[in-house]
Structures are given as C-alpha cells and as structure tokens.
Design a protein around this motif. Structure first.
Motif, PDB file in Angstrom:
ATOM      1  N   PHE A  34       7.323  -1.602   5.949  1.00  0.00           N
ATOM      2  CA  PHE A  34       6.381  -2.337   6.423  1.00  0.00           C
ATOM      3  C   PHE A  34       7.114  -3.599   6.183  1.00  0.00           C
ATOM      4  CE2 PHE A  34       3.012   0.842   6.274  1.00  0.00           C
ATOM      5  CZ  PHE A  34       3.448   1.726   5.525  1.00  0.00           C
ATOM      6  N   TYR A  36       5.205  -7.643   5.935  1.00  0.00           N
ATOM      7  CA  TYR A  36       4.107  -8.574   5.763  1.00  0.00           C
ATOM      8  C   TYR A  36       4.483  -9.923   5.889  1.00  0.00           C
ATOM      9  CZ  TYR A  36       1.328  -4.393   3.826  1.00  0.00           C
ATOM     10  OH  TYR A  36       0.700  -3.169   3.789  1.00  0.00           O
ATOM     11  N   SER A  43      -2.727 -14.338   0.697  1.00  0.00           N
ATOM     12  CA  SER A  43      -2.275 -12.820   0.645  1.00  0.00           C
ATOM     13  C   SER A  43      -1.660 -12.378   1.797  1.00  0.00           C
ATOM     14  CB  SER A  43      -3.491 -12.031   0.052  1.00  0.00           C
ATOM     15  OG  SER A  43      -4.320 -11.879   1.209  1.00  0.00           O
ATOM     16  N   PRO A  44      -0.673 -11.448   1.452  1.00  0.00           N
ATOM     17  CA  PRO A  44       0.066 -10.503   2.475  1.00  0.00           C
ATOM     18  C   PRO A  44      -0.842 -10.111   3.758  1.00  0.00           C
ATOM     19  CG  PRO A  44       0.807 -10.019   0.361  1.00  0.00           C
ATOM     20  CD  PRO A  44      -0.711 -10.495   0.008  1.00  0.00           C
ATOM     21  N   LEU A  46      -0.385  -7.613   7.117  1.00  0.00           N
ATOM     22  CA  LEU A  46       0.642  -6.801   7.963  1.00  0.00           C
ATOM     23  C   LEU A  46       0.846  -7.161   9.309  1.00  0.00           C
ATOM     24  CD1 LEU A  46       1.759  -3.913   7.593  1.00  0.00           C
ATOM     25  CD2 LEU A  46      -0.323  -3.008   8.947  1.00  0.00           C
ATOM     26  N   SER A  49       4.536  -1.917  10.944  1.00  0.00           N
ATOM     27  CA  SER A  49       4.718  -0.666  10.078  1.00  0.00           C
ATOM     28  C   SER A  49       5.746   0.189  11.034  1.00  0.00           C
ATOM     29  CB  SER A  49       3.545   0.307   9.751  1.00  0.00           C
ATOM     30  OG  SER A  49       2.936   0.539  11.035  1.00  0.00           O
ATOM     31  N   TYR A  51       8.094   4.027  10.947  1.00  0.00           N
ATOM     32  CA  TYR A  51       8.280   5.117  10.215  1.00  0.00           C
ATOM     33  C   TYR A  51       9.698   5.920  10.571  1.00  0.00           C
ATOM     34  CZ  TYR A  51       3.570   4.118   9.134  1.00  0.00           C
ATOM     35  OH  TYR A  51       2.402   3.256   8.831  1.00  0.00           O
ATOM     36  N   ASP A  96       2.255   6.636  -2.095  1.00  0.00           N
ATOM     37  CA  ASP A  96       2.157   5.560  -1.116  1.00  0.00           C
ATOM     38  C   ASP A  96       2.147   3.995  -1.724  1.00  0.00           C
ATOM     39  OD1 ASP A  96      -0.135   6.102  -1.627  1.00  0.00           O
ATOM     40  OD2 ASP A  96      -0.899   6.192   0.231  1.00  0.00           O
ATOM     41  N   LYS A  97       2.555   3.810  -3.062  1.00  0.00           N
ATOM     42  CA  LYS A  97       2.924   2.750  -3.534  1.00  0.00           C
ATOM     43  C   LYS A  97       3.744   2.116  -2.875  1.00  0.00           C
ATOM     44  CE  LYS A  97       5.939   3.661  -7.213  1.00  0.00           C
ATOM     45  NZ  LYS A  97       6.129   3.796  -8.833  1.00  0.00           N
ATOM     46  N   LEU A  98       3.595   0.782  -2.604  1.00  0.00           N
ATOM     47  CA  LEU A  98       4.468  -0.278  -1.809  1.00  0.00           C
ATOM     48  C   LEU A  98       5.387  -0.633  -2.682  1.00  0.00           C
ATOM     49  CD1 LEU A  98       2.348  -1.793   0.696  1.00  0.00           C
ATOM     50  CD2 LEU A  98       3.856   0.088   0.923  1.00  0.00           C
TER      51      LEU A  98
ATOM     52  N   ARG B  31      -8.472   4.886  -0.526  1.00  0.00           N
ATOM     53  CA  ARG B  31      -7.465   4.539  -1.555  1.00  0.00           C
ATOM     54  C   ARG B  31      -7.512   3.105  -1.771  1.00  0.00           C
ATOM     55  NH1 ARG B  31      -1.898   8.131  -0.706  1.00  0.00           N
ATOM     56  NH2 ARG B  31      -3.005  10.172  -0.621  1.00  0.00           N
ATOM     57  N   TYR B  33      -5.695   0.114  -4.135  1.00  0.00           N
ATOM     58  CA  TYR B  33      -4.203  -0.432  -4.902  1.00  0.00           C
ATOM     59  C   TYR B  33      -4.424  -1.606  -5.788  1.00  0.00           C
ATOM     60  CZ  TYR B  33      -2.575   2.688  -1.574  1.00  0.00           C
ATOM     61  OH  TYR B  33      -2.549   4.042  -0.581  1.00  0.00           O
ATOM     62  N   TYR B  35      -1.935  -4.745  -7.254  1.00  0.00           N
ATOM     63  CA  TYR B  35      -0.678  -5.403  -7.453  1.00  0.00           C
ATOM     64  C   TYR B  35      -0.744  -6.880  -8.328  1.00  0.00           C
ATOM     65  CZ  TYR B  35       0.793  -2.010  -3.601  1.00  0.00           C
ATOM     66  OH  TYR B  35       1.122  -0.935  -2.828  1.00  0.00           O
ATOM     67  N   PHE B  45       3.457  -3.364  -7.893  1.00  0.00           N
ATOM     68  CA  PHE B  45       2.324  -2.066  -8.088  1.00  0.00           C
ATOM     69  C   PHE B  45       2.077  -2.154  -9.551  1.00  0.00           C
ATOM     70  CE2 PHE B  45       0.382   1.721  -7.372  1.00  0.00           C
ATOM     71  CZ  PHE B  45       0.617   2.443  -8.074  1.00  0.00           C
ATOM     72  N   TYR B  48      -3.084   2.732  -8.641  1.00  0.00           N
ATOM     73  CA  TYR B  48      -3.819   3.156  -7.415  1.00  0.00           C
ATOM     74  C   TYR B  48      -4.924   4.034  -7.893  1.00  0.00           C
ATOM     75  CZ  TYR B  48      -1.764   7.195  -5.015  1.00  0.00           C
ATOM     76  OH  TYR B  48      -1.291   8.273  -4.699  1.00  0.00           O
ATOM     77  N   GLU B  56      -1.826   6.955 -10.412  1.00  0.00           N
ATOM     78  CA  GLU B  56      -0.523   6.464 -10.873  1.00  0.00           C
ATOM     79  C   GLU B  56      -0.806   5.049 -11.638  1.00  0.00           C
ATOM     80  OE1 GLU B  56       2.408   6.654  -7.894  1.00  0.00           O
ATOM     81  OE2 GLU B  56       4.015   5.756  -9.225  1.00  0.00           O
ATOM     82  N   LEU B  91      -3.677  -8.825  -6.774  1.00  0.00           N
ATOM     83  CA  LEU B  91      -4.164  -8.408  -5.382  1.00  0.00           C
ATOM     84  C   LEU B  91      -4.587  -6.982  -5.296  1.00  0.00           C
ATOM     85  CD1 LEU B  91      -0.559  -9.828  -3.753  1.00  0.00           C
ATOM     86  CD2 LEU B  91      -3.048 -10.886  -3.174  1.00  0.00           C
ATOM     87  N   SER B  95      -6.549   1.514   1.766  1.00  0.00           N
ATOM     88  CA  SER B  95      -5.937   2.098   2.756  1.00  0.00           C
ATOM     89  C   SER B  95      -6.820   3.666   3.081  1.00  0.00           C
ATOM     90  CB  SER B  95      -4.514   2.355   2.819  1.00  0.00           C
ATOM     91  OG  SER B  95      -4.244   3.543   1.805  1.00  0.00           O
ATOM     92  N   GLU B  97      -6.432   7.333   3.548  1.00  0.00           N
ATOM     93  CA  GLU B  97      -5.234   8.082   3.051  1.00  0.00           C
ATOM     94  C   GLU B  97      -3.901   7.331   2.991  1.00  0.00           C
ATOM     95  OE1 GLU B  97      -5.984  11.043   2.085  1.00  0.00           O
ATOM     96  OE2 GLU B  97      -8.361  11.367   2.878  1.00  0.00           O
ATOM     97  N   GLU B  98      -3.051   8.028   3.735  1.00  0.00           N
ATOM     98  CA  GLU B  98      -1.598   7.369   3.569  1.00  0.00           C
ATOM     99  C   GLU B  98      -1.303   6.371   4.554  1.00  0.00           C
ATOM    100  OE1 GLU B  98       0.015  11.669   1.643  1.00  0.00           O
ATOM    101  OE2 GLU B  98       0.604  10.883   3.630  1.00  0.00           O
ATOM    102  N   VAL B 100      -1.490   2.511   6.477  1.00  0.00           N
ATOM    103  CA  VAL B 100      -1.296   0.795   5.942  1.00  0.00           C
ATOM    104  C   VAL B 100      -2.166   0.446   4.822  1.00  0.00           C
ATOM    105  CG1 VAL B 100       0.278   0.574   8.256  1.00  0.00           C
ATOM    106  CG2 VAL B 100      -2.180   0.061   8.271  1.00  0.00           C
ATOM    107  N   GLN B 101      -1.692  -0.443   4.124  1.00  0.00           N
ATOM    108  CA  GLN B 101      -2.473  -0.854   3.075  1.00  0.00           C
ATOM    109  C   GLN B 101      -2.981  -2.466   3.662  1.00  0.00           C
ATOM    110  OE1 GLN B 101      -0.733  -0.853  -0.993  1.00  0.00           O
ATOM    111  NE2 GLN B 101      -0.146   1.451  -0.263  1.00  0.00           N
ATOM    112  N   PHE B 102      -4.246  -2.831   3.543  1.00  0.00           N
ATOM    113  CA  PHE B 102      -4.577  -4.108   3.769  1.00  0.00           C
ATOM    114  C   PHE B 102      -5.010  -4.966   2.294  1.00  0.00           C
ATOM    115  CE2 PHE B 102      -4.521  -3.648   8.318  1.00  0.00           C
ATOM    116  CZ  PHE B 102      -4.909  -2.183   8.430  1.00  0.00           C
ATOM    117  N   PHE B 103      -4.749  -6.195   2.750  1.00  0.00           N
ATOM    118  CA  PHE B 103      -4.660  -6.706   1.343  1.00  0.00           C
ATOM    119  C   PHE B 103      -6.117  -7.786   1.257  1.00  0.00           C
ATOM    120  CE2 PHE B 103      -1.078  -6.060  -1.601  1.00  0.00           C
ATOM    121  CZ  PHE B 103      -0.366  -5.509  -0.585  1.00  0.00           C
ATOM    122  N   GLY B 104      -6.726  -7.728   0.141  1.00  0.00           N
ATOM    123  CA  GLY B 104      -7.737  -8.680   0.055  1.00  0.00           C
ATOM    124  C   GLY B 104      -7.194 -10.220  -0.152  1.00  0.00           C
TER     125      GLY B 104
END
Lengths: 110, 112
Positions: A34, A36, A43-44, A46, A49, A51, A96-98, B31, B33, B35, B45, B48, B56, B91, B95, B97-98, B100-104
């Motif tokens: 990804f 960002y 904040s970041p 996106l 992406s 794959y 899927d931790k970044l 999901r 997370y 950070y 990280f 999550y 984790e 942060l 997301s 499922e798996e 892309v992650q969107f941040f606040g």
C-alpha cells in the motif's frame, strides 16, 4: 535491516514533473502493498493498493510491484504542489497488520 | 461523516495519569486496528480486533496498555500510568475482512 525501507528525502520535483518514490521490504512472504499519503499533522490517507507483480494505474498515480526484487514504487505524474506530503509505504504479511516505512517527504515546487 | 472517528483529538496529561481513547470504525467494517506514530516515523502496529476478538498484540504493547472492543463496534485504548515516552499520535484504522485499512484522524497524546 528494517522490514520496510524508504528514503526519507526530501524529494524535490518541479510542478508538472514525474515524482518517483521507492520502497523495499525484507519479508518475501509479504502479500499486500500500500501507499499512503500523509500531510503534516494529519492521518494517513490511502493512495494505492497493489497485490500482484506489475503496474497498477489510478489517475496520475501508478504503483509498481516486483516481488522477486522485493521492491514497490509509486509514480506521480504531472506533480502538483498539493502533492507535497510524506508518502508512506506499507506492507502486510500473512496477518493483515501493516508494517510501515518511515516515509518519503515529497516537495513539489511551482 | 461515515469515516473512522476518534476521540478525543488531542489529550494533554501529566505523567502517571491514566488516559482512554475511543475509536468508532466505519460501520460495516469488522476489523479494527490501533497504531502509534511518533515524529518522523511511520505508524507502528499495536493491536487489532476482528469483531470483538483481539487477535494480535505487538510486543510494543506493554502491560500498561489495554484495548477492548466489547461489542465488536467501537474500541477503546487505555494507557495506565502514562510516561513521557507515550507521547505520540494514536491512530485507529478499520477494514472489511482483509481489505484495505482506512485511518481515523488520530488522537495526539502529550504527556507532561
């Protein structure tokens, strides 16, 4: 060796030029990649992406992935002053931790 | 606004105090997370959740840190006995499922 490495910059390009941002990663098991964008104090956000190996284009942005070389890049065409920000490369492993690089600061000057 | 929200946006506290942050993810995202980001670094990280299960935790997360997501919706991150080294931007991202992650917008913590 850091898991995700980026040149911290700053990378300075003139308005209208192509900005090329690079990232290398150490874990061959990485599956998702990804980019960002992060403005100062924000904040970041996106951008892209990717794959699978090859190029992926979205507007002025193109992400390139080469898993054999463990390399991912972001090209920004027709760079604008509003593109000036820090660009973070992030990699996801089997969970899927970044994992983020430290970011490359891009400066686009008029 | 249907994005990820975080409260408070800024928190100033004295060393030794406890603080709690809240994150509300995008409504259909299962999901969530957490950070932490310090100046000049990328986000690191912390932990999550998938629904209400914490799947984790980073080794960075000392026993002074605890996170919960009791009903699989919003999450809280608590830091007990804060230290100056805890000063950072916290942060939250979500997301589906798996994907892309969107941040606040983040919570900026300053420990005096």
């Amino acid at each position: 060796q850091k898991e995700v490495e980026q040149n911290s910059g700053p990378l300075s390009v003139p308005e209208g030029a192509i900005a090329s941002l690079n990232c290398t990663y150490s874990d061959r098991g990485s599956q998702s990649f990804f980019w960002y964008r992060q403005y100062s104090g924000k904040s970041p956000e996106l951008i892209m992406s990717i794959y699978s190996n090859g190029d992926k284009e979205d507007g002025r942005f193109t992400a390139q992935l080469n898993k054999a070389s463990q390399y991912v890049s972001l090209l920004i065409r027709d760079s604008q002053p509003s593109d000036s920000a820090t660009y973070l490369c992030a990699v996801a492993h089997n969970t899927d931790k970044l994992i983020f690089g430290t970011g490359t600061r891009l400066q686009v000057f008029p | 606004d249907t994005g990820v929200s975080q409260n408070p946006r800024h928190k100033i506290t004295k060393r030794g105090q406890n603080v709690t942050f809240r994150c509300d993810p995008i409504s259909e995202h299962n999901r969530l997370y957490w950070y932490r980001q310090t100046l000049g670094q990328g986000p690191e990280f912390l932990t999550y959740f998938q629904n209400e299960a914490q799947l984790e935790k980073s080794r960075l997360l000392s026993d002074r840190f605890s996170a919960e997501r009791p009903k699989g919706s919003f999450s809280t991150l608590e830091i007990q006995r804060t230290e100056q080294g805890d000063s950072a931007m916290y942060l939250c991202a979500s997301s589906l499922e798996e994907r892309v992650q969107f941040f606040g917008p983040g919570t900026r913590l300053t420990v005096l």
